[in-house]
Design an enzyme around this catalytic site. Structure first.
Site, PDB file in Angstrom:
ATOM      1  N   ASP A 138      -3.709   8.589   7.860  1.00 40.49           N
ATOM      2  CA  ASP A 138      -4.602   7.738   8.645  1.00 40.49           C
ATOM      3  C   ASP A 138      -3.740   7.060   9.704  1.00 40.49           C
ATOM      4  OD1 ASP A 138      -3.302   5.602   7.368  1.00 40.49           O
ATOM      5  OD2 ASP A 138      -4.943   5.217   5.970  1.00 40.49           O
TER       6      ASP A 138
ATOM      7  N   SER B 223       0.806  -1.224   0.000  1.00 36.64           N
ATOM      8  CA  SER B 223       0.000   0.000   0.000  1.00 36.64           C
ATOM      9  C   SER B 223       0.836   1.270   0.000  1.00 36.64           C
ATOM     10  CB  SER B 223      -0.947   0.003   1.210  1.00 36.64           C
ATOM     11  OG  SER B 223      -0.241  -0.016   2.430  1.00 36.64           O
TER      12      SER B 223
ATOM     13  N   HIS C 141      -0.735   5.105   7.410  1.00 39.94           N
ATOM     14  CA  HIS C 141       0.020   5.650   6.282  1.00 39.94           C
ATOM     15  C   HIS C 141       0.400   7.114   6.512  1.00 39.94           C
ATOM     16  CE1 HIS C 141      -2.522   2.365   4.594  1.00 39.94           C
ATOM     17  NE2 HIS C 141      -1.394   2.067   3.977  1.00 39.94           N
TER      18      HIS C 141
END
Length: 359
Positions: free
Chosen positions: A334, A44, A337
């Site tokens: 968040d 990610s 991340h």
């Protein structure tokens, strides 16, 4: 050789001056940059939208993700704006016609021009261990290599075999993986202890590098994992009432990174004409966490989205989560991340310390 030396001097000068003044990445680099394309693999932290096209819950193609991206559009990038591949690509590709952001390889609208300058194969939720990817319905690292094979064939149809070989051999290959492997081991979710499990993951990573080499990659930049115990989510889950950094998770991160770096050092001499370079993501991010004022951050222990304590992916959405009033003050977007601004600073460190070693 002289061209490379000249570029290196200009490169370091521009990075050092700008970084000292602002603490952030410069807007551009000299047009003599020598990477024709950026080709990306990982999870990610490097996914630029591939999971939009997969049957997985690991998606973020909805607001407020992408709030700082072009037009405020959620593209499937795991953050408020641009991520690692975009920032590296835009800085290294000035004057070469490469897109400012790196497209996802699974995007059906990609043009021949997009393909010639590189794509990201990364998939949120993936790991070096194929079981990790399977459990999250992500595109595995092996699957990403298969996509690379398809990509190479497309390049041959566009420009021929000789042009393709030249692009692949001179391109920068970026590998950002491990952020799902290490937490799984540290959490005790697997039948192995952290020591033996990290060793098994490193074996998968070594095999991956060897396969990249066989596909023609010669300049490979590998990013280590962050201090997972200091991410907001893990502070909440394992940091106690004070939400301190979880040292068990940090120790697992350090162990993995040490093995990853050692593996690359030992593997590099066996791959002829290849440069394998490691970037110390752990200490680069930890510096921002421990010295936030130096970089203009005010909040480092929670994310901008919602309470910032645990929200990520589906928990961070426009219906259930509020957004902090000043994103630039937050190190994390968040609970897992970093924000785009944090990524810019981290990339400036990467460009300063690691990229010159690939030239």
């Amino acid at each position: 050789m002289k061209q490379n030396s000249r570029f290196l001097i200009l490169f370091l000068s521009s990075i050092n001056v700008f970084f000292k003044i602002t603490g952030a990445a410069p807007a551009s680099l000299p047009s003599s940059a020598i990477f024709p394309a950026l080709i990306v693999f990982g999870d990610s932290y490097a996914d630029t939208g591939n999971n939009n096209y997969l049957n997985t819950i690991a998606k973020c193609n909805f607001p407020p993700y992408g709030i700082n991206f072009e037009g405020g559009i959620p593209t499937g990038r795991f953050g408020d704006g641009e991520v690692f591949p975009d920032l590296i690509g835009s800085l290294l590709s000035e004057g070469l016609g490469i897109k400012r952001t790196i497209p996802a390889s699974l995007d059906p609208t990609l043009t021949s021009k997009d393909l010639l300058t590189g794509v990201s194969f990364a998939s949120g939720g993936s790991g070096f261990n194929p079981w990790i990817s399977q459990s999250r319905s992500a595109l595995s690292m092996e699957g990403q290599l298969k996509k690379l094979e398809e990509y190479i064939e497309k390049l041959k149809k566009i420009g021929g075999e000789e042009t393709t070989d030249d692009i692949i051999s001179k391109s920068l290959f970026l590998v950002v993986s491990g952020s799902n492997d290490v937490p799984s081991a540290a959490a005790g979710n697997l039948q192995y202890d952290v020591e033996s499990y990290t060793s098994s993951v490193i074996k998968f990573a070594s095999d991956f590098m060897k396969k990249l080499y066989r596909y023609g990659a010669r300049r490979i930049l590998v990013v280590g994992v962050p201090p997972f115990g200091c991410l907001p989510s893990q502070r909440t889950l394992g940091g106690g009432l004070q939400r301190d950094c979880d040292q068990d998770y940090n120790n697992a991160s350090k162990l993995f990174n040490s093995k990853l770096s050692s593996m690359l050092d030992s593997l590099s001499p066996t791959l002829q004409d290849t440069k394998l370079v490691y970037f110390d993501y752990y200490n680069s991010l930890l510096e921002l966490i421990q010295s936030p004022q130096r970089y203009g951050f005010e909040v480092v222990d929670r994310g901008c989205c919602g309470t910032g304590l645990i929200e990520t992916l589906l928990l961070c959405n426009r219906y259930t989560s509020s957004i902090c009033p000043n994103i630039s003050a937050y190190l994390f977007w968040d609970a897992y991340h970093p924000s785009e601004r944090a990524n810019r600073i981290l990339i400036s460190k990467l460009l300063e310390k690691s990229v010159p070693m690939l030239l």
